[in-house]
Every structure is written in structure tokens, then in C-alpha cells.
Design a protein around this motif. Structure first.
Motif, PDB file in Angstrom:
ATOM      1  N   LEU A 111       1.008  -1.320  -0.060  1.00 44.53           N
ATOM      2  CA  LEU A 111       0.014  -0.015  -0.161  1.00 44.53           C
ATOM      3  C   LEU A 111       0.864   1.135   0.094  1.00 44.53           C
ATOM      4  CD1 LEU A 111      -2.828   1.306   0.357  1.00 44.53           C
ATOM      5  CD2 LEU A 111      -2.540   0.920   2.749  1.00 44.53           C
ATOM      6  N   VAL A 112       0.670   2.065  -0.807  1.00 46.64           N
ATOM      7  CA  VAL A 112       1.252   3.586  -0.765  1.00 46.64           C
ATOM      8  C   VAL A 112       0.428   4.399  -0.437  1.00 46.64           C
ATOM      9  CG1 VAL A 112       2.519   5.010  -2.733  1.00 46.64           C
ATOM     10  CG2 VAL A 112       2.910   2.466  -2.885  1.00 46.64           C
ATOM     11  N   LEU A 113       0.857   5.072   0.594  1.00 43.48           N
ATOM     12  CA  LEU A 113       0.232   6.494   1.077  1.00 43.48           C
ATOM     13  C   LEU A 113       0.836   7.567   0.581  1.00 43.48           C
ATOM     14  CD1 LEU A 113       0.170   5.127   4.771  1.00 43.48           C
ATOM     15  CD2 LEU A 113      -1.562   4.904   2.866  1.00 43.48           C
ATOM     16  N   LEU A 114      -0.051   8.483   0.525  1.00 39.36           N
ATOM     17  CA  LEU A 114       0.644   9.881  -0.110  1.00 39.36           C
ATOM     18  C   LEU A 114      -0.270  11.029   0.570  1.00 39.36           C
ATOM     19  CD1 LEU A 114       2.101  11.477  -2.180  1.00 39.36           C
ATOM     20  CD2 LEU A 114       0.292  11.638  -3.514  1.00 39.36           C
ATOM     21  N   HIS A 115       0.405  11.679   1.535  1.00 38.65           N
ATOM     22  CA  HIS A 115      -0.135  13.018   2.182  1.00 38.65           C
ATOM     23  C   HIS A 115       0.163  14.088   1.697  1.00 38.65           C
ATOM     24  CE1 HIS A 115      -0.074  16.116   5.431  1.00 38.65           C
ATOM     25  NE2 HIS A 115      -1.286  15.354   5.694  1.00 38.65           N
ATOM     26  N   LEU A 116      -0.706  14.955   1.336  1.00 41.16           N
ATOM     27  CA  LEU A 116      -0.599  16.306   0.685  1.00 41.16           C
ATOM     28  C   LEU A 116      -0.950  17.256   1.554  1.00 41.16           C
ATOM     29  CD1 LEU A 116      -1.989  15.128  -2.997  1.00 41.16           C
ATOM     30  CD2 LEU A 116       0.387  15.113  -2.148  1.00 41.16           C
ATOM     31  N   PRO A 117      -0.373  18.480   1.520  1.00 43.44           N
ATOM     32  CA  PRO A 117      -1.043  19.773   2.238  1.00 43.44           C
ATOM     33  C   PRO A 117      -2.125  20.170   1.581  1.00 43.44           C
ATOM     34  CG  PRO A 117       1.340  20.080   1.771  1.00 43.44           C
ATOM     35  CD  PRO A 117       0.723  18.644   0.867  1.00 43.44           C
ATOM     36  N   ALA A 118      -3.078  21.008   2.452  1.00 37.19           N
ATOM     37  CA  ALA A 118      -4.193  21.539   2.028  1.00 37.19           C
ATOM     38  C   ALA A 118      -4.532  22.273   0.580  1.00 37.19           C
ATOM     39  CB  ALA A 118      -4.817  22.197   3.453  1.00 37.19           C
ATOM     40  N   ALA A 119      -3.171  22.541   0.408  1.00 35.18           N
ATOM     41  CA  ALA A 119      -3.071  23.437  -0.609  1.00 35.18           C
ATOM     42  C   ALA A 119      -3.320  22.630  -2.118  1.00 35.18           C
ATOM     43  CB  ALA A 119      -1.620  24.158  -0.928  1.00 35.18           C
ATOM     44  N   PHE A 120      -3.108  21.279  -2.050  1.00 39.45           N
ATOM     45  CA  PHE A 120      -3.406  20.829  -3.053  1.00 39.45           C
ATOM     46  C   PHE A 120      -5.004  20.019  -3.179  1.00 39.45           C
ATOM     47  CE2 PHE A 120       1.090  20.496  -2.516  1.00 39.45           C
ATOM     48  CZ  PHE A 120       1.396  20.224  -3.757  1.00 39.45           C
ATOM     49  N   THR A 121      -5.459  19.820  -4.291  1.00 40.94           N
ATOM     50  CA  THR A 121      -6.982  19.217  -4.435  1.00 40.94           C
ATOM     51  C   THR A 121      -6.828  17.831  -5.208  1.00 40.94           C
ATOM     52  OG1 THR A 121      -7.868  21.314  -4.442  1.00 40.94           O
ATOM     53  CG2 THR A 121      -9.396  19.534  -5.140  1.00 40.94           C
ATOM     54  N   PRO A 122      -7.229  16.793  -4.698  1.00 39.23           N
ATOM     55  CA  PRO A 122      -7.246  15.635  -5.200  1.00 39.23           C
ATOM     56  C   PRO A 122      -8.240  15.444  -6.499  1.00 39.23           C
ATOM     57  CG  PRO A 122      -7.669  15.097  -2.887  1.00 39.23           C
ATOM     58  CD  PRO A 122      -7.774  16.840  -3.171  1.00 39.23           C
ATOM     59  N   SER A 123      -7.607  14.676  -7.590  1.00 37.15           N
ATOM     60  CA  SER A 123      -8.178  14.754  -8.919  1.00 37.15           C
ATOM     61  C   SER A 123      -8.616  13.102  -9.173  1.00 37.15           C
ATOM     62  CB  SER A 123      -7.419  15.228 -10.192  1.00 37.15           C
ATOM     63  OG  SER A 123      -6.033  14.903 -10.018  1.00 37.15           O
ATOM     64  N   VAL A 124      -8.513  12.278  -8.299  1.00 37.81           N
ATOM     65  CA  VAL A 124      -8.730  10.902  -8.413  1.00 37.81           C
ATOM     66  C   VAL A 124      -9.931  10.416  -7.377  1.00 37.81           C
ATOM     67  CG1 VAL A 124      -6.667  10.306  -9.492  1.00 37.81           C
ATOM     68  CG2 VAL A 124      -6.788  10.195  -7.096  1.00 37.81           C
ATOM     69  N   GLY A 125     -10.224   9.461  -7.551  1.00 41.52           N
ATOM     70  CA  GLY A 125     -11.355   8.610  -6.680  1.00 41.52           C
ATOM     71  C   GLY A 125     -11.108   7.317  -6.331  1.00 41.52           C
ATOM     72  N   VAL A 126     -11.675   6.899  -5.204  1.00 48.12           N
ATOM     73  CA  VAL A 126     -11.884   5.509  -4.970  1.00 48.12           C
ATOM     74  C   VAL A 126     -12.036   4.665  -6.271  1.00 48.12           C
ATOM     75  CG1 VAL A 126     -12.876   3.676  -3.432  1.00 48.12           C
ATOM     76  CG2 VAL A 126     -12.085   5.974  -2.624  1.00 48.12           C
ATOM     77  N   GLY A 127     -11.305   3.616  -6.558  1.00 51.31           N
ATOM     78  CA  GLY A 127     -11.527   2.615  -7.688  1.00 51.31           C
ATOM     79  C   GLY A 127     -10.975   3.221  -8.945  1.00 51.31           C
ATOM     80  N   ASP A 128     -10.240   4.271  -8.956  1.00 52.48           N
ATOM     81  CA  ASP A 128      -9.373   4.778 -10.285  1.00 52.48           C
ATOM     82  C   ASP A 128      -8.146   3.976 -10.212  1.00 52.48           C
ATOM     83  OD1 ASP A 128     -11.553   6.316 -10.621  1.00 52.48           O
ATOM     84  OD2 ASP A 128     -10.149   8.450 -10.050  1.00 52.48           O
ATOM     85  N   ARG A 129      -7.966   3.530 -11.508  1.00 52.32           N
ATOM     86  CA  ARG A 129      -6.603   3.047 -11.845  1.00 52.32           C
ATOM     87  C   ARG A 129      -5.709   3.906 -12.147  1.00 52.32           C
ATOM     88  NH1 ARG A 129      -4.297  -1.608 -10.840  1.00 52.32           N
ATOM     89  NH2 ARG A 129      -3.138  -1.449 -12.408  1.00 52.32           N
ATOM     90  N   VAL A 130      -4.504   3.994 -11.514  1.00 53.68           N
ATOM     91  CA  VAL A 130      -3.445   5.171 -11.755  1.00 53.68           C
ATOM     92  C   VAL A 130      -2.099   4.545 -12.145  1.00 53.68           C
ATOM     93  CG1 VAL A 130      -4.403   6.698 -10.305  1.00 53.68           C
ATOM     94  CG2 VAL A 130      -2.702   5.063  -9.268  1.00 53.68           C
ATOM     95  N   THR A 131      -1.293   5.320 -12.845  1.00 58.22           N
ATOM     96  CA  THR A 131      -0.193   4.898 -13.364  1.00 58.22           C
ATOM     97  C   THR A 131       0.958   5.737 -12.886  1.00 58.22           C
ATOM     98  OG1 THR A 131      -0.976   4.392 -15.353  1.00 58.22           O
ATOM     99  CG2 THR A 131       1.187   4.622 -15.690  1.00 58.22           C
ATOM    100  N   GLY A 132       1.997   5.095 -12.150  1.00 59.08           N
ATOM    101  CA  GLY A 132       2.934   5.734 -11.711  1.00 59.08           C
ATOM    102  C   GLY A 132       3.598   6.444 -12.294  1.00 59.08           C
ATOM    103  N   ALA A 133       4.001   7.929 -12.057  1.00 59.56           N
ATOM    104  CA  ALA A 133       4.852   8.971 -13.054  1.00 59.56           C
ATOM    105  C   ALA A 133       4.065   9.336 -14.081  1.00 59.56           C
ATOM    106  CB  ALA A 133       6.088   8.375 -13.427  1.00 59.56           C
ATOM    107  N   GLN A 134       2.797   9.039 -14.263  1.00 57.05           N
ATOM    108  CA  GLN A 134       2.139   9.500 -15.385  1.00 57.05           C
ATOM    109  C   GLN A 134       0.688  10.324 -14.856  1.00 57.05           C
ATOM    110  OE1 GLN A 134       3.288   8.376 -19.059  1.00 57.05           O
ATOM    111  NE2 GLN A 134       4.573   9.202 -17.558  1.00 57.05           N
ATOM    112  N   THR A 135      -0.058   9.544 -14.114  1.00 54.34           N
ATOM    113  CA  THR A 135      -1.458  10.101 -13.800  1.00 54.34           C
ATOM    114  C   THR A 135      -1.203  11.100 -12.817  1.00 54.34           C
ATOM    115  OG1 THR A 135      -2.314   7.812 -13.801  1.00 54.34           O
ATOM    116  CG2 THR A 135      -3.633   9.307 -12.866  1.00 54.34           C
ATOM    117  N   VAL A 136      -1.971  12.188 -12.876  1.00 52.98           N
ATOM    118  CA  VAL A 136      -2.053  13.440 -12.067  1.00 52.98           C
ATOM    119  C   VAL A 136      -3.018  13.102 -11.112  1.00 52.98           C
ATOM    120  CG1 VAL A 136      -2.330  15.894 -11.920  1.00 52.98           C
ATOM    121  CG2 VAL A 136      -1.278  14.933 -13.805  1.00 52.98           C
TER     122      VAL A 136
END
Length: 234
Positions: free
Chosen positions: A203-228
Motif C-alpha cells: 500500500l502506498v500512502l501519499l499525504h498532501l498539504p491542504a493547498a492541493f486538491t485531489p483529482s482521483v477517486g476510489v477505484g480509479d486505476r493510476v499509473t506511476g509517474a503518469q497520472t496526475v
């Protein structure tokens, strides 16, 4: 002398054995070419896999889980007060056996902390057999509150950015992390470059400060170094 062929009943077993050997000895070590293209304020996915959760962090907690302890780091987010702990967002990506096992740097900046923590009581399954099969079938499970997520061994790094500190944490699956980091404190990291290798996934955890807004949701497939997976607000 005639060669003896295997009995038909053994052929599926042999094929399964060969497939398992290939998966563990060759396939999981593959290193696909990635050409990261992160815009200003963009956060790239730190791994290939499925998004297990996207949660708001308030007062250093998510569902009564202490985020600094989860991340294996101090209360270091610059957008939080000394008593409140880090705020922002917590994103979890499950890296399965068929996914690329490299972890990638999500943002550019200076690496200020690299830390490893063992599991004194041993590593537990992140979510059980049902959760693992669910991910393979496209039905992600929320792994945030499981014993494995809370107690297993982990490897983390903190990157300082103009928007605040970004923390990347790799959590071991039941078989152990066996993770190798390519970073050390003081490194100037670039978004999309390799940060670590997870031999067993996890499991990879990513903690972001409040200045960021997530653009992915639960169930999305993501590609490392590619998906924003998030972007900073203007």
C-alpha cells in the motif's frame, strides 16, 4: 529411445508453476519507460495500482487514525498548528502482484527525511483474501483502518515543496516490505523519477498539504509517474 510426455492431468499444474515462477522472478521486476510530464503544482501518482481511499485529514487524524504515526513521520505539515497536527489529504494506492512494483517521486523538491520502521509483531495482511480478490476484480476495499495498514513495516520520505511538505509512505503487505529506497536526506528529487522498489507490492500512502486538491477517486486505476492525482490551487 522415445521421450515420455507428461500425463494430461499434470499439464495445468506445470503451467501454473511456470506462470508463478515468471510472475515472481521476472514480471514483477519489469521497469517500463516513463516520461513524466508534471505541470506546475501537479502531483504525479507515486505508483501503479488502484486507489483504495481519498480522505480529508483534519487535526492530524482520519477516522481517529493518527496520520503522523501512519506515515512514520513527525507532525511536519506547514499548514497545521503545533497542537493540531497535519491537515490536507491522504491518498492510498494498492499495488497488487500484477502491478509495476516501483514507487515514483510524486513532486519535485528537497528530500528532508527518509525513515524506515519495522513491524515488531510481524506483518499482517493488508485486507485479507477478499480484499485482494476485490482489487483484482475492480472492487477496491478501503484499507485505511486495517491492522496491516496501521502496524506493518513501512518506508517513508518527506519532500519539501513551495506548497508544503509531501510525504510518501510505503506500507508492507503480509509478506513483508522488502523495499529499497533510492533517496537520502538532502537529495533534490524530481517528479516522476524512481523513489523506491517494493519487491512484494503493498500500500502506498501519499499525504498532501491542504493547498492541493485531489483529482482521483476510489477505484480509479493510476499509473506511476503518469497520472496526475492532485493539483495545487492557484
Amino acid at each position: 529411445m522415445r521421450s515420455r510426455s507428461l500425463p494430461p492431468v499434470l499439464l495445468p499444474l506445470v503451467a501454473a508453476g511456470v506462470a508463478a515462477w515468471y510472475l515472481r522472478s521476472v514480471y514483477r521486476f519489469r521497469d517500463p519507460v516513463r516520461l513524466p510530464q508534471a505541470g506546475p503544482g501537479d502531483v504525479l501518482s507515486p505508483a501503479d495500482g488502484t486507489v483504495s481511499f481519498v480522505r480529508r485529514v483534519q487535526g492530524g487524524q482520519v477516522d481517529q487514525v493518527r496520520v503522523p504515526e501512519l506515515l512514520n513521520g513527525p507532525d511536519s505539515a506547514p499548514d497545521s498548528g503545533p497542537q493540531n497536527g497535519p491537515g490536507g489529504w491522504l491518498i492510498g494506492v494498492f499495488v497488487g502482484p500484477l502491478d509495476v512494483h516501483y514507487a515514483y517521486q510524486p513532486v519535485s523538491g528537497t528530500v528532508t527525511r527518509v525513515a524506515r520502521r519495522d513491524a515488531p509483531a510481524g506483518n499482517a495482511a493488508l485486507g485479507g483474501t477478499g480484499a485482494a480478490l476485490g482489487f483484482l476484480a475492480g472492487r477496491p476495499a478501503d484499507l485505511l483502518g486495517t491492522r496491516g495498514t496501521l502496524e506493518n513495516a513501512r518506508l517513508s520520505s518527506v519532500t519539501a515543496t513551495p506548497f508544503g511538505n509531501v510525504t510518501l509512505t510505503l506500507v508492507a503487505p503480509g509478506g513483508g516490505l522488502r523495499g529499497t529506497t533510492y533517496q537520502q536526506e538532502g537529495d533534490e528529487a524530481r517528479a516522476g523519477f524512481k523513489a523506491a522498489f517494493m519487491q512484494e507490492g503493498g500500500l502506498v500512502l501519499l499525504h498532501l498539504p491542504a493547498a492541493f486538491t485531489p483529482s482521483v477517486g476510489v477505484g480509479d486505476r493510476v499509473t506511476g509517474a503518469q497520472t496526475v492525482v492532485a493539483s495545487a490551487r492557484n
